[in-house]
Design a protein around this motif. Structure first.
Motif, PDB file in Angstrom:
ATOM      1  N   LEU A  89      -9.767   7.098   4.299  1.00  0.00           N
ATOM      2  CA  LEU A  89      -9.291   5.742   4.029  1.00  0.00           C
ATOM      3  C   LEU A  89      -7.790   5.727   3.782  1.00  0.00           C
ATOM      4  CD1 LEU A  89     -12.116   4.509   1.621  1.00  0.00           C
ATOM      5  CD2 LEU A  89     -11.924   4.120   4.084  1.00  0.00           C
ATOM      6  N   VAL A  90      -7.163   4.635   4.229  1.00  0.00           N
ATOM      7  CA  VAL A  90      -5.764   4.374   3.896  1.00  0.00           C
ATOM      8  C   VAL A  90      -5.729   3.076   3.093  1.00  0.00           C
ATOM      9  CG1 VAL A  90      -4.753   5.658   5.820  1.00  0.00           C
ATOM     10  CG2 VAL A  90      -5.389   3.275   6.156  1.00  0.00           C
ATOM     11  N   TYR A  91      -4.657   2.919   2.330  1.00  0.00           N
ATOM     12  CA  TYR A  91      -4.574   1.799   1.399  1.00  0.00           C
ATOM     13  C   TYR A  91      -3.269   1.036   1.556  1.00  0.00           C
ATOM     14  CZ  TYR A  91      -8.688   3.738  -0.789  1.00  0.00           C
ATOM     15  OH  TYR A  91      -9.967   4.183  -1.009  1.00  0.00           O
ATOM     16  N   LYS A  92      -3.274  -0.174   1.000  1.00  0.00           N
ATOM     17  CA  LYS A  92      -2.097  -1.032   1.042  1.00  0.00           C
ATOM     18  C   LYS A  92      -0.871  -0.254   0.563  1.00  0.00           C
ATOM     19  CE  LYS A  92      -0.586  -5.600  -0.385  1.00  0.00           C
ATOM     20  NZ  LYS A  92      -0.988  -6.848  -1.026  1.00  0.00           N
ATOM     21  N   GLY A  93       0.163  -0.263   1.384  1.00  0.00           N
ATOM     22  CA  GLY A  93       1.398   0.442   1.050  1.00  0.00           C
ATOM     23  C   GLY A  93       1.564   1.766   1.776  1.00  0.00           C
TER      24      GLY A  93
END
Length: 116
Positions: A67-71
């Motif tokens: 997973l990747v996240y906001k920012g």
């Protein structure tokens, strides 16, 4: 919609309308930039949504690398269309908040990040 995205969308639409083949990739294997239908100069972007699957290919049938996240920051290399959605082939610029190492290549749906 940024000009570059409009141009890429237009170019992709023209290629599809003129009979260019867009092969459906098998879900079992990872796909790199060879799946791209529109290439453009490298550009950077930022993930705009939390908990986005960083996929091994352009579509939800491909496995998630994590997973990747906001920012989280990525470099965009090219674009393709699968299942009525546009996907960018990208590389993480630094370790993601989800723990993926810098330099990991993967696919993100266009609406999951913003271009710088």
């Amino acid at each position: 919609m940024p000009l570059r995205r409009r141009i890429a969308t237009f170019a992709l639409s023209v290629s599809l309308l003129t009979g260019a083949a867009v092969a459906l990739a098998p879900s079992a294997s990872a796909v790199g930039s060879s799946a791209c239908t529109v290439n453009f100069p490298d550009d950077n972007g930022t993930v705009s949504t939390n908990g986005v699957n960083y996929r091994s290919g352009p579509g939800t049938s491909y496995s998630s690398k994590g997973l990747v996240y906001k920012g989280d920051r990525v470099r965009e290399y090219c674009l393709t269309s699968r299942g009525g959605k546009l996907w960018y082939y990208t590389k993480l610029l630094k370790k993601s908040q989800g723990g993926l190492p810098a330099g990991t290549y993967g696919w993100l749906r266009v609406d999951m990040f913003t271009e710088d």
